[in-house]
Every structure is written in structure tokens, then in C-alpha cells.
Design a protein around this motif. Structure first.
Motif, PDB file in Angstrom:
ATOM      1  N   ARG A 195       0.789  -1.233   0.000  1.00  0.00           N
ATOM      2  CA  ARG A 195       0.000   0.000   0.000  1.00  0.00           C
ATOM      3  C   ARG A 195       0.818   1.278   0.000  1.00  0.00           C
ATOM      4  NH1 ARG A 195      -4.936  -0.427  -1.892  1.00  0.00           N
ATOM      5  NH2 ARG A 195      -5.629  -2.542  -1.414  1.00  0.00           N
ATOM      6  N   TYR A 211      -9.176   2.781   1.873  1.00  0.00           N
ATOM      7  CA  TYR A 211      -8.020   3.521   2.364  1.00  0.00           C
ATOM      8  C   TYR A 211      -8.172   5.000   2.074  1.00  0.00           C
ATOM      9  CZ  TYR A 211      -5.627  -0.852   3.270  1.00  0.00           C
ATOM     10  OH  TYR A 211      -5.275  -2.059   3.775  1.00  0.00           O
ATOM     11  N   LEU A 231      -4.313   3.166   9.693  1.00  0.00           N
ATOM     12  CA  LEU A 231      -4.648   2.450   8.459  1.00  0.00           C
ATOM     13  C   LEU A 231      -4.358   0.961   8.621  1.00  0.00           C
ATOM     14  CD1 LEU A 231      -3.353   4.850   5.654  1.00  0.00           C
ATOM     15  CD2 LEU A 231      -5.718   4.410   6.320  1.00  0.00           C
TER      16      LEU A 231
END
Lengths: 325, 288
Positions: free
Chosen positions: B104, B176, B189
Motif C-alpha cells: 500500500r 483507504y 490504516l
């Protein structure tokens, strides 16, 4: 290694932009690094542990293979002595023959048997039973590995074991051997452990590969009259070559480096008949305290295993990815 | 070579009906279970039954074998659970973080760093076994539980990051983005979005890691000399060597009861998480 999911990774994470970040920083600028401090901070515990306990030992082994090395004594450089000692050692050819035997057998047991089991399960029509078989195939894994080996040792017991009891009951007294105690049969008895070698992990990996073959491929094949065995040979096998390659590599590494079963069952005996290089490595370190010599054998095994891996990687080419879902 | 080998055993069942298929599968599964069945049967025998009637079920079943076995192996079981659980927690945390970062976050050197980790999957353990022993020796970690925990925490995340990255990549990016709009930092997160959504992946990883730890044998055999810290595999190995059943009648049953007891944690694990393990292996489509 790759997986179906990881192929999606690149698109989700912005392509194969190795060095650049999406915000447009050009290359490896100091600013780009500084902006990413969080990522590096999160990764730092992982890399600290990896460097000390995972990267360092093999590098140390690589170097110390050329040293005389014992605990508590400064290591001294001896050049190629350790390797020469191993190659001139009288039992070495024997050990190498043994790993060739184990390798040939390991490829069969590790690649072919799980494939047969996977195909059998794949051909089952009932979805519920398919699911049940997928679960049942991992039951042998519920028994710890060491227990399986110790159990087989009991099965082979010349006086109290069921194998010989059975042979005697069938009137085959002369076949009731001391399986682990005879020079010529011991290595084959070691291979036979785990019969019928339906390895759950391998079976599930194949089932994963078979499940990803697109339905349209099978429909087209069925229209051409390609079903049953023909389908297995012409469609299934080419399309699970990626899985075959993975299992082949695992089988090679295992056959060349593993010695746990031998250590438990025969400890290399009787005589030297079931010795393998890995066991010699183990004995020279922990019985003879020759850690340099032992590292040299470890390095040799590493080179052999890596060469095998590379050959398989070149030799087995998975079929066209487009035929998958 | 492989196609030749595969051809002959496979031809017949495919022409047979589904029934034949089921019979063949059941037969192979039963054959694989023979040693397990023998183990369970022997675990209920007293000395005389063990000596004279080994292969039939002989009544009365002697359940007390399990108590005698537990008295001997309880410490080994406890040690293994302790070491495996502590190690597993470390592996899960590091794999989750590592998987998140590589899936990510965007940063320079991301791909080279990722491959520097994944390449380690290809290094066979033989090369590091001997030098790792010397390293733990020099660090004074031999004969401590750290010698069993650290290799797992350090080495486990290698496969863990590979698995979790693939898993976390599959989480929709919109989740996200909306969290980032609300000003969530990296920690939140990971903790409030990635963690709950990647539980199946973590379950798969837990099974793989725990099974590997429960089975580890050679490393504890050489690093732990104090039997009070020893793990179950080595404990059972030593017990099988000290109880010579052709001399000592009573020892057979309890030894096999010990083998059965040693399997129970794995049984529990698979009953609870086995589904994730099977799905993780089948649906990820692992290959090379």
C-alpha cells in the motif's frame, strides 16, 4: 514465486515503478526518501532482525567454509582443505549415490502422487464431497512429523512390527527382513516412509492450479472430444506446470538437504549405507566439532540445490497465462 | 518424464464412474491413515496387550496410559506452545506491517527491498544451519528459549510478507482513500482497516507457522541441551529411545498415548482454522 493475487498488486500499487513514487519525485532524490520515512521506519525492525539472524549466517557460512573453525578457538584460514577432505573421503561417492536415489524418488513422491490425488478430487462432481476430500487430505498433517517417523520405525520393527507380522501371517517368512538394519534395503525403507505419499499441501496446490483453469477452455476441449485422460494430458498438465515447477523445486531442495528422517531412523547406518551429505554435515559439527568442514559441506549442498532449482526453472516453462481465469 | 509416470495410474479411474473415483480416493486416504490408526489403537493397550495382541482392538481400553504419558510430556508440550505462540505473535505483527508497507505504500527502493526479502525463500536452510548455531553460541543464546523464538520471529515474516502483501493488495483502495481523507495515519490504516480485513490471511499464516514450529526438530535438538526447556518433537524422540519396549512391557502404551497427545494441538488448530488453510492454499493459486 508469484500468486494470482500478487499479479494484481502491480496495477493496484501503480505499476512497476521501481524507483519512482507516484507524486512525481524524479528517481532517488533525498526528498523522496525523506517523505517516505514512515515506510522505512515501519520496515526497520524487519530488516534489523533479517540482517542479524537471516542474512548474516549464510554469509558467515560461505566464508567459514574455507576455515578451520571450532567453538572457542580463533578460526584459521585453510583454503580449499575442507572441500578436498570431503571429496577424498572414502564414503563420499556412496553418499552422493544415496542423494541421487532420494532425489529420483522424491520427485516421484512429491510431484506425481499429489497430482494424481488432486486430479481424482478435481473429477469429483459433488461439490460437497469435493470440499470434504480437500479437508480429509490434510489429516495426515495433524500428526507431528517426528511422530510419523517414529511410528514408521515401529512399523518396520523386525520382531514387533506389523509389516513383518503381516508377512509371517501370509507365509512369507523369508520376506520379513530387518528393514532398517540391512545394508541393501535400508535406504529404500527410508523412502517408503509416508506411503502412499499423498501430501496434502501438494494436493491442495495442484487443486488451486486446476481450479484456475478457465471453464471456457474445458468447454472448448469437450466440444473437440477431449475429455477424461486426454484432457488431463493435453490441458491439465500443461496448465499446472507452474505448480509442477514449485513442487519440483521443493522436492529437489528437500531430497538434497533433508536428513531428519535418516537421523531418526538409522543415523546413517547400518554401516554407512544410508549416509547422506547432510547427515555428515550434522555429525561433523555436533559430534566432531569440525564447524568449518561442516560449513563446507553445507555450501556444497547449497550449490547443488541451487543448480537443481535453476535447471528446473529453465526446464519447466508454464503454459500460456491467458488460458486462466 | 512426469507425464509418462502420470499416465498409467490415472487412466482407469477416469473411465470408471464417479463411484470408482470415490472408492479410489477413500482407499488412498485410508492408506495414509494406517499409521495414525495403529498409533491410536496401541495407545490404549496395557503391557500384556501390547506384547501379545498388538494389532487388534483389545478390551479393556486402558485410558490411564494418557495420564502416565501426560505426566512425562506436559513440560515439553507447555514449552512448545509457549515458544510457538510468542514467535507467532511476532511473525503476525511483522508480516502484517511488512505486507501493508509493500502493498500500500509508495517509496523509493520499494521493489528492490521486497525482492531482497522474497529472495530469502530460495536460500535452503543447510547453508545457515551450522553458522546460525555458532551465531547463537556467540550471542550466549544457546540453551535459552530465545534460541527457539528468535529464528521464528526473524525468519517467519519472509513468507509472511509474501503472503500478506498478496492478501492486502486485494483490499479495495477506496477504503483507504476515505480513511486518509479523515486524516488517518499509517498506524490507524494498518490497525483499523488492514488488520480486520486481512484476518483470513493471518489465519492461514498462523496455521502454517504454528505447524512448522510444532514440527521443528533439528534446531531445538542442537540448541537446547536442558531437557526442562526442550520442545515436544525432541522430547518424544528421546522418550522413544529410552523406552525399549521389547524389554519393558509397560512402556509401549503410554509412549503411543504421548504421540496422540502431541497431535492434539494440531487437531485443535485445524478444526478452528483449517478452512482458512485449505482456502488459502487453493485460492491463492501458488505457483512459480
Amino acid at each position: 514465486m508469484s500468486s494470482a493475487q500478487s499479479t494484481q498488486t502491480d496495477s493496484a500499487a501503480g505499476g512497476r515503478g521501481l524507483w519512482t513514487s507516484r507524486t512525481g519525485d524524479s528517481g532517488l532524490s533525498w526528498r523522496a526518501f525523506r517523505r517516505s520515512w514512515q515506510a522505512y521506519a515501519l520496515l526497520s525492525p524487519i530488516f534489523i532482525l533479517l540482517s542479524i539472524f537471516v542474512y548474516y549466517p549464510p554469509v558467515l557460512g560461505l566464508i567459514r567454509a574455507f576455515f578451520r573453525w571450532r567453538p572457542g578457538v580463533p578460526a584459521t584460514f585453510v583454503g580449499l582443505d575442507n572441500f578436498i577432505t570431503y571429496f577424498t573421503y572414502a564414503e563420499t561417492p556412496h553418499e552422493l549415490v544415496n542423494i541421487v536415489k532420494l532425489l529420483i524418488f522424491g520427485l516421484f513422491a512429491g510431484i506425481v502422487m499429489p497430482f494424481i490425488m488432486a486430479e481424482l478430487i478435481f473429477f469429483v462432481r459433488s461439490a460437497a464431497l469435493k470440499e470434504l476430500y480437500r479437508l480429509l487430505v490434510i489429516i495426515p498433517m495433524l500428526v507431528p512429523g517426528i511422530v510419523t517417523v517414529l511410528l514408521w520405525q515401529k512399523l518396520y520393527d523386525p520382531y514387533l512390527g506389523p509389516i513383518n507380522d503381516m508377512l509371517r501371517a501370509m507365509g512369507l517368512e523369508y520376506l520379513a527382513l530387518n528393514w532398517l538394519g540391512e545394508h541393501r534395503v535400508a535406504i529404500y525403507a527410508i523412502m517408503f516412509v509416508g506411503f502412499p505419499w499423498v501430501w496434502g499441501v501438494g494436493t491442495l496446490i495442484y487443486l488451486g492450479g486446476l481450479g484456475q483453469i478457465s471453464e471456457s477452455v474445458y468447454e472448448a476441449a469437450a466440444l473437440d472430444g477431449c475429455t477424461g485422460m486426454g484432457r488431463v494430458l493435453r490441458i491439465d498438465i500443461p496448465l499446472v506446470l507452474g505448480q509442477v515447477r514449485l513442487l519440483a523445486i521443493l522436492a529437489i531442495i528437500n531430497a538434497i538437504t533433508a536428513f531428519q528422517n535418516i537421523l531418526v531412523l538409522t543415523d546413517g547406518g547400518p554401516g554407512f549405507s544410508t549416509m547422506v551429505p547432510g547427515l555428515t554435515m550434522f555429525h561433523s559439527a555436533f559430534r566432531a566439532q569440525k564447524f568449518g568442514y561442516s560449513s563446507a559441506i553445507g555450501l556444497l549442498l547449497f550449490i547443488i540445490a541451487m543448480s537443481g532449482t535453476l535447471i528446473i526453472n529453465r526446464g519447466i516453462r508454464p503454459a500460456n497465462e491467458e488460458l486462466r481465469q | 518424464m512426469t507425464t509418462e509416470l502420470q499416465r498409467s495410474p490415472n487412466r482407469r479411474p477416469l473411465q470408471m464412474s464417479q463411484l470408482g473415483l470415490h472408492i479410489l480416493i477413500a482407499f488412498l486416504l485410508l492408506l495414509s491413515l494406517v499409521p495414525t490408526v495403529i498409533m491410536i489403537n496401541l495407545s490404549f493397550k496395557n503391557g500384556l496387550q501390547y506384547r501379545w495382541d498388538r494389532w487388534n482392538v483389545s478390551l479393556p481400553l486402558r485410558g490411564s496410559n494418557y495420564l502416565s504419558a501426560w505426566d512425562v510430556i506436559d513440560a515439553y508440550m507447555f514449552n512448545t506452545v509457549l515458544v510457538a505462540v510468542v514467535g507467532l505473535l511476532g511473525v503476525l505483527i511483522l508480516s502484517l506491517i511488512g505486507g501493508y508497507v509493500f502493498a500500500r505504500m509508495r517509496f523509493p527502493l520499494r521493489e528492490p527491498l521486497y525482492y531482497a526479502i522474497i529472495a530469502l525463500l530460495m536460500v535452503p536452510w543447510v547453508l545457515s544451519f551450522i553458522p546460525a548455531y555458532m551465531l547463537y553460541n556467540n550471542l550466549g543464546l544457546l540453551n535459552t528459549r530465545w534460541a527457539l523464538i528468535i529464528p521464528n520471529i526473524a525468519g517467519g515474516p519472509i513468507f509472511g510478507i509474501f503472503l500478506m502483501r498478496a492478501f492486502i493488495t486485494g483490499i479495495p483502495e477506496e477504503l483507504y482513500e476515505s480513511a486518509r481523507c479523515d486524516g488517518a495515519g499509517a498506524w490507524s490504516l494498518i490497525w483499523s482497516i488492514t488488520f480486520p480485513l486481512s484476518l483470513p490471511g493471518l489465519a492461514t499464516l498462523s496455521v502454517l507457522n504454528f505447524v512448522a514450529e510444532w514440527n521443528s526438530f533439528l534446531w531445538p535438538l542442537v540448541t537446547i541441551s536442558d531437557m526442562s526447556k526442550q520442545v515436544i518433537s525432541v522430547g518424544l524422540f528421546r522418550l522413544s529411545r529410552t523406552t525399549n519396549d521389547s524389554v519393558d512391557f509397560g512402556s509401549g502404551g503410554p509412549l503411543f498415548a504421548g504421540y496422540v497427545l502431541a497431535s492434539i494441538p494440531l487437531v485443535i488448530l485445524f478444526v478452528v482454522l483449517g478452512k482458512f488453510y485449505v482456502e488459502g492454499l487453493v485460492e491463492s493459486g501458488i505457483k512459480m
